[in-house]
Design an enzyme around this catalytic site. Structure first.
Site, PDB file in Angstrom:
ATOM      1  CD  GLU A 153      -3.190  -1.029   2.121  1.00  0.00           C
ATOM      2  OE1 GLU A 153      -2.887  -0.435   3.177  1.00  0.00           O
ATOM      3  OE2 GLU A 153      -4.130  -1.653   1.951  1.00  0.00           O
ATOM      4  CD  GLU A 345      -3.770  -6.233   2.436  1.00  0.00           C
ATOM      5  OE1 GLU A 345      -4.453  -5.855   3.057  1.00  0.00           O
ATOM      6  OE2 GLU A 345      -2.340  -6.289   2.446  1.00  0.00           O
TER       7      GLU A 345
END
Ligand code: BGP
Length: 447
Positions: A153, A345
């Site tokens: 991220e 995810e």
């Protein structure tokens, strides 16, 4: 709906949220505060053979995991820790024996604490330290890993207030630090990609973006403009650099407007051009709403800010549940970058109850996966987005980053531990485990 023949079904974990064993076996202290409070996390460090066995019975093709830099280099300036290397080698070998492909993140919200001495990734010296670690990983694990990811991220790490994720321990916040650190990480990502291609031409490197749709609150063009600007800033600076090799025009305008010097050199610009990734990976949890009337700010009801969306349900932590948003971001991302995508995810944090007989009836999680996988199927089969895999979050229960507790559970496998780090740590399959097992066995037909 049937997914493409070679679609990779998998599960995800991150080292610092599940391993535990913060000291001993030569590991150095990591930057994350969580380490002080939640040892032994899910005790994955000791129980990984049992966990891999249970995951293999699930039928997964892929296991997305991370390597803890401070287990390999307790001191980033020092020698590599052979026990740490043996540990990951054994884990990767066990995956290979089970025919499970690892997808390995080099840096998932964790790094040696000592890197804070140089103000973390704000310093250009961090690039050499990170690359020393990356080379060690490639030399020792490269023969066992085909898919790598650079930073988890990365787009979320430059948001103000995320100092620790950049190796900064100061509580002061400087916008220039955030973007100087981002630039150095983008350079690391490009260098790691180039090195991987040199050492293992058949292996592939992906980036990792926390991708959440941002909606305008109304059809007022001012709201639409705000949405566009936020989306560009939060998602597309990283994606443009990592996929196309250069900073987009809106990044330069933003830097200028805010008086930010990212200290990028001509040599680094060249590296960014040469080190573009092979595929895009993303996490997807929820969506946000913005209005021109006030800035994106943290409010209850959303993961990272914005205002409430009256059309969506929320989980117990106020994260919106937005399955259609997944179809939207996949189309948006593929249309812009035309690169293969993998979701690494996606999952639901929830309180679970273990019954006396050891069963866990997490119907809410099954419903969440059903709804999201249905939208994924539409994106892939009906819309034609090139998604080559899906790894749900998470394989087993682990400590949540934002809640800092294990009782915000995501796993298909229940870990008998509480928020004080107490329990038997025994594993129990939840109903969602059996649901996902069927999804995999039917290549998505049983969604
Ligand atoms: C992502 C992180 C993961 C994971 C997940 C769930 O942002 O990459 O590490 O934690 O979110 O979030 P949380 O743990 O805050 O509930």
């Amino acid at each position: 709906m049937k997914f493409p023949k070679d679609f990779m079904w998998g599960v995800s974990l991150a080292a610092h949220q599940c391993e535990g064993s913060f000291e001993g076996d030569g590991k150095g202290r990591g930057i994350s505060e969580r380490e002080q409070f939640h040892n032994p996390m899910s005790d994955f460090y000791h129980r990984y053979p049992e966990d891999i066995e249970m995951l293999s019975q699930l039928g997964i093709h892929a296991f997305r995991m991370s390597i803890n830099w401070s287990r390999i280099y307790p001191d980033p300036w020092g020698e590599a820790n052979q026990i740490g290397i043996s540990y990951y080698r054994d884990l990767l070998t066990k995956l290979k024996e089970k025919n499970i492909k690892p997808i390995v993140t080099l840096s998932h919200y964790e790094m040696p604490y000592l890197i804070s001495r140089i103000n973390g990734f704000v310093s250009k010296e961090s690039i050499d330290l990170f690359m020393k670690y990356v080379r060690t990983c490639f030399e020792n694990f490269g023969d066992l890993v085909e898919y790598w990811l650079t930073f988890n991220e990365l787009n979320c790490e430059h948001m103000p207030g995320h100092n620790k994720m950049n190796g900064i321990i100061s509580s002061e916040n400087h916008l220039e630090w955030d973007y100087a650190a981002l630039n150095n990480k983008l350079v690391c990502s490009a260098l790691a990609t180039k090195l991987l291609h040199e050492m293992y031409p058949d292996s592939r490197m992906g980036n990792m973006i926390g991708y959440f749709p941002i909606y305008p609150q109304t059809c007022n063009p001012k709201d639409f403009l705000k949405m566009m600007q936020k989306t560009n800033l939060l998602h597309h600076i990283c994606l443009e650099v990592q996929c196309n090799g250069e900073y987009p025009y809106f990044a330069w305008s933003y830097f200028k407007e805010n008086g930010i010097d990212i200290h990028v050199t001509e040599e680094q610009k060249q590296i960014l051009k040469e080190g573009t990734v092979d595929f895009i990976s993303m996490s997807y949890y929820c969506s946000n709403v913005v209005t021109y009337k006030y800035d994106l700010e943290r409010r209850s009801g959303n993961q990272i800010g914005g205002i409430d969306n009256e059309f969506l349900e929320k989980n117990d932590w106020g994260w919106t549940i937005d399955p259609e948003g997944l179809r939207i971001v996949l189309n948006d991302c593929y249309q812009r970058y035309k690169m293969p995508i993998i979701i690494v995810e996606n999952g639901l944090g929830a309180y679970d109850t273990k019954e006396e007989d050891g069963s866990i009836h997490d119907t809410y999680r099954i419903e969440y996966f059903h709804d999201h996988l249905s939208q994924l199927a539409k994106a892939v089969v009906e819309d034609g987005v090139d998604v080559f895999g899906y790894c749900l979050w998470s394989a087993i229960d682990i400590v949540s980053v934002s809640a800092n507790t294990i009782s915000k559970r995501y796993g298909l496998i229940y870990v008998d531990a509480d928020d004080d780090g107490k329990g038997t740590f025994d594993r129990f399959r939840k109903d969602s485990y059996y649901y996902y097992q069927k999804v995999i066995a039917t290549n998505g037909e049983a969604i």
